[in-house]
Design a protein around this motif. Structure first.
Motif, PDB file in Angstrom:
ATOM      1  N   THR A 136       0.800  -1.227   0.000  1.00 38.76           N
ATOM      2  CA  THR A 136       0.000   0.000   0.000  1.00 38.76           C
ATOM      3  C   THR A 136       0.829   1.272   0.000  1.00 38.76           C
ATOM      4  O   THR A 136       0.632   2.162  -0.835  1.00 38.76           O
ATOM      5  CB  THR A 136      -0.948  -0.011   1.216  1.00 38.76           C
ATOM      6  N   PRO A 156      -6.839   1.660   1.741  1.00 40.23           N
ATOM      7  CA  PRO A 156      -6.344   2.892   1.123  1.00 40.23           C
ATOM      8  C   PRO A 156      -6.398   4.042   2.129  1.00 40.23           C
ATOM      9  O   PRO A 156      -7.383   4.191   2.859  1.00 40.23           O
ATOM     10  CB  PRO A 156      -7.323   3.131  -0.031  1.00 40.23           C
ATOM     11  N   GLU A 158      -6.609   7.900   3.698  1.00 41.67           N
ATOM     12  CA  GLU A 158      -7.331   9.134   3.379  1.00 41.67           C
ATOM     13  C   GLU A 158      -6.310  10.146   2.870  1.00 41.67           C
ATOM     14  O   GLU A 158      -5.360  10.487   3.562  1.00 41.67           O
ATOM     15  CB  GLU A 158      -8.046   9.667   4.624  1.00 41.67           C
ATOM     16  N   VAL A 164     -10.721   7.087  -4.005  1.00 40.57           N
ATOM     17  CA  VAL A 164     -10.822   5.653  -3.740  1.00 40.57           C
ATOM     18  C   VAL A 164     -12.142   5.120  -4.293  1.00 40.57           C
ATOM     19  O   VAL A 164     -13.211   5.630  -3.964  1.00 40.57           O
ATOM     20  CB  VAL A 164     -10.735   5.347  -2.236  1.00 40.57           C
ATOM     21  N   GLU A 165     -12.049   4.105  -5.153  1.00 39.67           N
ATOM     22  CA  GLU A 165     -13.230   3.388  -5.639  1.00 39.67           C
ATOM     23  C   GLU A 165     -13.345   2.122  -4.786  1.00 39.67           C
ATOM     24  O   GLU A 165     -12.543   1.195  -4.936  1.00 39.67           O
ATOM     25  CB  GLU A 165     -13.065   3.001  -7.106  1.00 39.67           C
ATOM     26  N   PRO A 166     -14.309   2.050  -3.844  1.00 38.17           N
ATOM     27  CA  PRO A 166     -14.377   0.891  -2.941  1.00 38.17           C
ATOM     28  C   PRO A 166     -14.664  -0.409  -3.696  1.00 38.17           C
ATOM     29  O   PRO A 166     -15.477  -0.460  -4.609  1.00 38.17           O
ATOM     30  CB  PRO A 166     -15.538   1.240  -1.998  1.00 38.17           C
ATOM     31  N   GLY A 276      -9.578  -1.141  -2.158  1.00 32.09           N
ATOM     32  CA  GLY A 276     -10.013  -0.068  -3.042  1.00 32.09           C
ATOM     33  C   GLY A 276      -9.128   0.086  -4.260  1.00 32.09           C
ATOM     34  O   GLY A 276      -7.947  -0.286  -4.247  1.00 32.09           O
ATOM     35  N   VAL A 278      -7.518   2.974  -6.401  1.00 30.99           N
ATOM     36  CA  VAL A 278      -7.162   4.353  -6.075  1.00 30.99           C
ATOM     37  C   VAL A 278      -6.518   5.020  -7.283  1.00 30.99           C
ATOM     38  O   VAL A 278      -5.683   4.410  -7.967  1.00 30.99           O
ATOM     39  CB  VAL A 278      -6.194   4.387  -4.870  1.00 30.99           C
TER      40      VAL A 278
END
Length: 304
Positions: A136, A156, A158, A164-166, A276, A278
Protein backbone atom coordinates in the motif's frame (compact mmCIF):
# COMPACT_ATOMS: atom_id res chain seq x y z
CA UNK A 1 15.01 32.36 -44.97
CA UNK A 2 13.14 30.22 -42.42
CA UNK A 3 9.95 32.05 -41.38
CA UNK A 4 9.03 29.51 -38.69
CA UNK A 5 6.34 27.79 -40.75
CA UNK A 6 6.43 24.07 -41.56
CA UNK A 7 8.34 23.37 -44.79
CA UNK A 8 5.21 21.91 -46.39
CA UNK A 9 1.59 22.50 -45.39
CA UNK A 10 -0.55 19.36 -45.14
CA UNK A 11 -3.46 20.84 -47.09
CA UNK A 12 -1.09 21.70 -49.91
CA UNK A 13 0.42 18.21 -49.84
CA UNK A 14 -3.07 16.72 -49.95
CA UNK A 15 -4.03 18.89 -52.90
CA UNK A 16 -0.77 17.98 -54.65
CA UNK A 17 -1.30 14.22 -54.12
CA UNK A 18 -4.88 14.31 -55.43
CA UNK A 19 -3.90 16.36 -58.48
CA UNK A 20 -0.97 14.00 -59.12
CA UNK A 21 -3.46 11.11 -59.23
CA UNK A 22 -6.07 12.84 -61.37
CA UNK A 23 -3.77 14.97 -63.54
CA UNK A 24 -6.81 17.16 -64.12
CA UNK A 25 -7.58 20.30 -62.13
CA UNK A 26 -11.35 19.98 -62.48
CA UNK A 27 -11.54 16.35 -61.29
CA UNK A 28 -9.03 16.99 -58.49
CA UNK A 29 -11.00 20.01 -57.26
CA UNK A 30 -14.18 17.94 -57.25
CA UNK A 31 -12.51 15.19 -55.18
CA UNK A 32 -11.22 17.78 -52.73
CA UNK A 33 -14.63 19.47 -52.46
CA UNK A 34 -13.28 22.87 -53.43
CA UNK A 35 -13.47 25.11 -56.50
CA UNK A 36 -10.73 24.95 -59.10
CA UNK A 37 -9.20 28.42 -58.41
CA UNK A 38 -8.43 27.64 -54.72
CA UNK A 39 -6.84 24.36 -55.84
CA UNK A 40 -4.66 26.20 -58.33
CA UNK A 41 -3.66 28.66 -55.58
CA UNK A 42 -2.66 25.85 -53.20
CA UNK A 43 -0.53 24.17 -55.86
CA UNK A 44 1.08 27.50 -56.75
CA UNK A 45 1.90 28.21 -53.09
CA UNK A 46 3.46 24.74 -52.76
CA UNK A 47 5.54 25.31 -55.88
CA UNK A 48 6.61 28.71 -54.58
CA UNK A 49 7.65 27.05 -51.33
CA UNK A 50 9.58 24.37 -53.24
CA UNK A 51 11.12 26.86 -55.63
CA UNK A 52 10.37 24.57 -58.58
CA UNK A 53 7.32 23.67 -60.66
CA UNK A 54 5.69 20.36 -59.77
CA UNK A 55 3.35 20.13 -62.75
CA UNK A 56 3.64 20.82 -66.45
CA UNK A 57 0.56 22.72 -67.54
CA UNK A 58 -0.17 22.49 -71.23
CA UNK A 59 -3.47 22.91 -73.11
CA UNK A 60 -5.50 19.76 -72.40
CA UNK A 61 -2.68 18.14 -70.48
CA UNK A 62 -1.30 18.16 -66.90
CA UNK A 63 1.79 16.12 -66.04
CA UNK A 64 4.20 15.80 -63.15
CA UNK A 65 7.66 17.31 -63.50
CA UNK A 66 10.72 15.40 -62.31
CA UNK A 67 10.47 17.33 -59.00
CA UNK A 68 6.81 16.34 -58.71
CA UNK A 69 7.61 12.68 -59.37
CA UNK A 70 10.20 12.81 -56.59
CA UNK A 71 7.87 14.53 -54.11
CA UNK A 72 4.83 12.29 -54.65
CA UNK A 73 5.95 9.18 -52.66
CA UNK A 74 7.10 11.33 -49.75
CA UNK A 75 3.82 13.28 -49.80
CA UNK A 76 1.80 10.07 -49.70
CA UNK A 77 3.86 8.70 -46.79
CA UNK A 78 3.47 11.93 -44.86
CA UNK A 79 -0.29 11.99 -45.38
CA UNK A 80 -0.62 8.32 -44.40
CA UNK A 81 1.45 8.85 -41.24
CA UNK A 82 -0.60 11.88 -40.22
CA UNK A 83 -3.84 9.97 -40.86
CA UNK A 84 -2.59 7.01 -38.81
CA UNK A 85 -1.42 9.34 -36.04
CA UNK A 86 -4.78 11.09 -35.89
CA UNK A 87 -6.60 7.74 -35.73
CA UNK A 88 -4.29 6.54 -32.94
CA UNK A 89 -4.77 9.79 -31.02
CA UNK A 90 -8.54 9.45 -31.32
CA UNK A 91 -8.36 5.88 -29.95
CA UNK A 92 -6.28 7.05 -26.99
CA UNK A 93 -8.60 9.99 -26.34
CA UNK A 94 -11.58 7.61 -26.40
CA UNK A 95 -9.89 5.21 -23.96
CA UNK A 96 -9.58 2.50 -26.63
CA UNK A 97 -5.78 2.45 -26.82
CA UNK A 98 -2.72 3.52 -24.86
CA UNK A 99 -0.88 2.25 -21.81
CA UNK A 100 -2.13 1.95 -18.23
CA UNK A 101 0.22 1.36 -15.28
CA UNK A 102 -1.49 -0.60 -12.50
CA UNK A 103 -0.07 -1.18 -9.02
CA UNK A 104 -1.50 -4.00 -6.93
CA UNK A 105 -1.12 -5.65 -3.55
CA UNK A 106 0.10 -9.24 -3.90
CA UNK A 107 -2.69 -10.60 -1.70
CA UNK A 108 -5.21 -9.33 -4.26
CA UNK A 109 -3.57 -11.30 -7.08
CA UNK A 110 -5.75 -14.39 -6.53
CA UNK A 111 -8.95 -12.48 -5.69
CA UNK A 112 -9.75 -9.00 -7.04
CA UNK A 113 -7.03 -8.62 -9.65
CA UNK A 114 -7.82 -11.43 -12.15
CA UNK A 115 -11.49 -10.57 -12.63
CA UNK A 116 -10.83 -6.85 -12.97
CA UNK A 117 -7.97 -7.29 -15.44
CA UNK A 118 -9.94 -9.84 -17.46
CA UNK A 119 -12.98 -7.58 -17.71
CA UNK A 120 -10.88 -4.59 -18.71
CA UNK A 121 -8.81 -6.47 -21.29
CA UNK A 122 -11.94 -8.00 -22.85
CA UNK A 123 -13.47 -4.55 -23.27
CA UNK A 124 -10.25 -2.74 -24.23
CA UNK A 125 -8.06 -5.08 -26.29
CA UNK A 126 -6.05 -2.16 -27.68
CA UNK A 127 -4.85 -1.00 -24.26
CA UNK A 128 -1.46 -2.16 -22.97
CA UNK A 129 -1.58 -2.99 -19.26
CA UNK A 130 1.61 -2.88 -17.19
CA UNK A 131 1.15 -4.50 -13.78
CA UNK A 132 3.44 -3.69 -10.85
CA UNK A 133 3.32 -5.57 -7.55
CA UNK A 134 3.73 -3.36 -4.47
CA UNK A 135 2.28 -2.87 -1.01
CA UNK A 136 0.00 0.00 0.00
CA UNK A 137 2.53 2.65 1.05
CA UNK A 138 4.67 2.30 -2.09
CA UNK A 139 1.53 2.45 -4.24
CA UNK A 140 0.51 5.73 -2.65
CA UNK A 141 3.99 7.14 -3.26
CA UNK A 142 3.93 5.88 -6.86
CA UNK A 143 0.58 7.56 -7.50
CA UNK A 144 1.93 10.85 -6.22
CA UNK A 145 5.06 10.41 -8.33
CA UNK A 146 2.97 9.54 -11.44
CA UNK A 147 4.84 6.25 -11.88
CA UNK A 148 1.56 4.30 -11.75
CA UNK A 149 -1.88 5.41 -12.94
CA UNK A 150 -4.09 3.38 -10.60
CA UNK A 151 -3.51 1.21 -7.55
CA UNK A 152 -5.31 -1.80 -6.10
CA UNK A 153 -4.59 -1.69 -2.41
CA UNK A 154 -5.70 -2.71 1.05
CA UNK A 155 -6.81 -0.06 3.49
CA UNK A 156 -6.34 2.89 1.12
CA UNK A 157 -5.33 5.94 3.17
CA UNK A 158 -7.33 9.13 3.38
CA UNK A 159 -5.57 11.50 1.01
CA UNK A 160 -7.11 14.67 -0.43
CA UNK A 161 -5.17 14.16 -3.67
CA UNK A 162 -6.46 10.62 -4.24
CA UNK A 163 -9.85 9.09 -5.06
CA UNK A 164 -10.82 5.65 -3.74
CA UNK A 165 -13.23 3.39 -5.64
CA UNK A 166 -14.38 0.89 -2.94
CA UNK A 167 -14.19 -2.81 -3.78
CA UNK A 168 -15.62 -5.72 -1.78
CA UNK A 169 -14.02 -5.85 1.67
CA UNK A 170 -12.60 -9.00 3.25
CA UNK A 171 -12.68 -10.56 6.68
CA UNK A 172 -9.67 -12.13 8.39
CA UNK A 173 -8.61 -15.74 8.81
CA UNK A 174 -6.16 -17.48 11.10
CA UNK A 175 -3.11 -18.80 9.29
CA UNK A 176 -1.74 -21.88 11.06
CA UNK A 177 0.78 -24.65 10.50
CA UNK A 178 -1.29 -27.60 9.31
CA UNK A 179 -0.08 -29.66 12.29
CA UNK A 180 -1.13 -27.05 14.85
CA UNK A 181 -3.78 -28.27 17.34
CA UNK A 182 -6.11 -25.40 16.43
CA UNK A 183 -5.96 -26.43 12.75
CA UNK A 184 -8.30 -29.30 13.63
CA UNK A 185 -11.07 -26.78 14.37
CA UNK A 186 -13.28 -25.13 11.77
CA UNK A 187 -13.39 -21.84 13.69
CA UNK A 188 -10.47 -20.58 15.78
CA UNK A 189 -11.01 -18.19 18.71
CA UNK A 190 -8.58 -15.31 18.38
CA UNK A 191 -7.88 -15.57 22.10
CA UNK A 192 -6.50 -19.05 21.45
CA UNK A 193 -3.57 -17.47 19.61
CA UNK A 194 -2.42 -15.37 22.56
CA UNK A 195 0.59 -17.52 23.43
CA UNK A 196 1.72 -18.01 19.82
CA UNK A 197 4.52 -16.17 18.00
CA UNK A 198 3.16 -14.14 15.08
CA UNK A 199 4.33 -13.57 11.52
CA UNK A 200 3.14 -10.17 10.26
CA UNK A 201 3.80 -7.54 7.61
CA UNK A 202 6.02 -4.61 8.62
CA UNK A 203 3.79 -1.75 9.68
CA UNK A 204 5.43 0.57 7.12
CA UNK A 205 4.11 -1.58 4.24
CA UNK A 206 0.48 -1.21 5.27
CA UNK A 207 -0.05 0.73 8.50
CA UNK A 208 -3.85 0.44 8.61
CA UNK A 209 -4.16 -3.29 7.95
CA UNK A 210 -1.28 -3.95 10.38
CA UNK A 211 -3.00 -1.91 13.09
CA UNK A 212 -6.33 -3.61 12.37
CA UNK A 213 -4.79 -7.04 12.97
CA UNK A 214 -3.14 -5.84 16.16
CA UNK A 215 -6.51 -4.37 17.17
CA UNK A 216 -8.23 -7.74 16.67
CA UNK A 217 -5.68 -9.30 19.00
CA UNK A 218 -6.08 -6.57 21.60
CA UNK A 219 -9.84 -6.98 21.57
CA UNK A 220 -9.20 -10.66 22.33
CA UNK A 221 -7.14 -9.61 25.35
CA UNK A 222 -3.53 -9.86 24.22
CA UNK A 223 -0.72 -8.07 22.38
CA UNK A 224 0.65 -10.17 19.51
CA UNK A 225 4.28 -11.20 19.94
CA UNK A 226 5.84 -10.74 16.50
CA UNK A 227 8.59 -13.28 15.81
CA UNK A 228 9.03 -12.68 12.09
CA UNK A 229 8.00 -10.12 9.46
CA UNK A 230 7.55 -10.45 5.71
CA UNK A 231 6.59 -7.89 3.09
CA UNK A 232 4.04 -10.02 1.19
CA UNK A 233 1.14 -12.11 2.52
CA UNK A 234 2.17 -15.13 0.50
CA UNK A 235 5.55 -15.01 2.23
CA UNK A 236 3.80 -14.63 5.59
CA UNK A 237 1.84 -17.82 4.87
CA UNK A 238 4.99 -19.64 3.72
CA UNK A 239 6.80 -18.71 6.94
CA UNK A 240 3.83 -19.96 8.96
CA UNK A 241 4.05 -23.24 7.06
CA UNK A 242 7.75 -23.37 7.88
CA UNK A 243 6.97 -23.19 11.59
CA UNK A 244 7.87 -19.57 12.38
CA UNK A 245 4.52 -18.88 14.04
CA UNK A 246 0.89 -18.10 13.24
CA UNK A 247 -0.81 -15.12 11.67
CA UNK A 248 -4.06 -13.30 11.09
CA UNK A 249 -4.44 -12.32 7.45
CA UNK A 250 -7.04 -11.09 4.96
CA UNK A 251 -9.31 -13.93 3.87
CA UNK A 252 -8.05 -13.74 0.30
CA UNK A 253 -4.80 -15.43 1.33
CA UNK A 254 -6.76 -18.69 1.40
CA UNK A 255 -6.19 -18.78 -2.35
CA UNK A 256 -2.48 -19.34 -1.70
CA UNK A 257 -2.44 -23.14 -1.63
CA UNK A 258 0.75 -23.79 0.30
CA UNK A 259 1.80 -27.13 1.70
CA UNK A 260 1.84 -27.22 5.48
CA UNK A 261 -0.50 -24.22 5.87
CA UNK A 262 -4.09 -24.25 7.18
CA UNK A 263 -6.54 -21.34 6.96
CA UNK A 264 -9.37 -21.18 9.47
CA UNK A 265 -12.21 -18.76 10.18
CA UNK A 266 -11.86 -16.75 13.36
CA UNK A 267 -14.17 -15.83 16.20
CA UNK A 268 -15.18 -13.09 16.59
CA UNK A 269 -15.20 -12.37 12.85
CA UNK A 270 -16.48 -8.80 12.85
CA UNK A 271 -13.26 -7.13 11.70
CA UNK A 272 -12.84 -6.49 7.98
CA UNK A 273 -10.16 -5.04 5.78
CA UNK A 274 -11.17 -2.61 3.05
CA UNK A 275 -10.00 -2.89 -0.54
CA UNK A 276 -10.01 -0.07 -3.04
CA UNK A 277 -8.97 1.04 -6.48
CA UNK A 278 -7.16 4.35 -6.08
CA UNK A 279 -6.28 7.03 -8.61
CA UNK A 280 -5.25 10.67 -8.60
CA UNK A 281 -7.99 13.23 -8.06
CA UNK A 282 -8.64 15.22 -11.20
CA UNK A 283 -6.92 12.70 -13.48
CA UNK A 284 -8.62 13.16 -16.85
CA UNK A 285 -7.15 10.09 -18.50
CA UNK A 286 -9.94 8.16 -20.27
CA UNK A 287 -8.08 4.93 -19.49
CA UNK A 288 -8.19 5.65 -15.75
CA UNK A 289 -11.89 6.50 -16.02
CA UNK A 290 -12.66 3.27 -17.85
CA UNK A 291 -10.60 1.15 -15.48
CA UNK A 292 -12.36 2.76 -12.51
CA UNK A 293 -15.72 2.07 -14.18
CA UNK A 294 -14.80 -1.62 -14.45
CA UNK A 295 -13.89 -1.61 -10.75
CA UNK A 296 -17.27 -0.09 -9.86
CA UNK A 297 -19.03 -2.71 -11.99
CA UNK A 298 -17.28 -5.48 -10.06
CA UNK A 299 -17.84 -3.93 -6.64
CA UNK A 300 -21.22 -5.62 -6.26
CA UNK A 301 -19.65 -9.09 -6.06
CA UNK A 302 -20.00 -11.39 -3.04
CA UNK A 303 -17.75 -10.64 -0.14
CA UNK A 304 -15.13 -13.32 0.66
Amino acid sequence: MDDGRPELALNQLHAFAVLAEELHFGRAAERLGIAQPPLSQQIRRLEDRMGHPLFLREPGRVALTAAGEELLPAARRALEEVSAGLAAARRVAAGEAGRLLVGFAASLAPTVLPGLLRAFRDGHPGVELEIREMTTAPQVAALHAHTIDVGLMREPPEDPDLVVEPLPSEGFVAVLPSGHPLAARRVVPVSGLAAEPFVLLPRACGPTVHDRIVGVCREAGFEPRVAQRAVEWQTVAALVGAGFGVSLAPAGVRRFRLRGVAYRRISPDTARTSVGLVHRRGDRSPLVSRFAAEARALAGGDRP
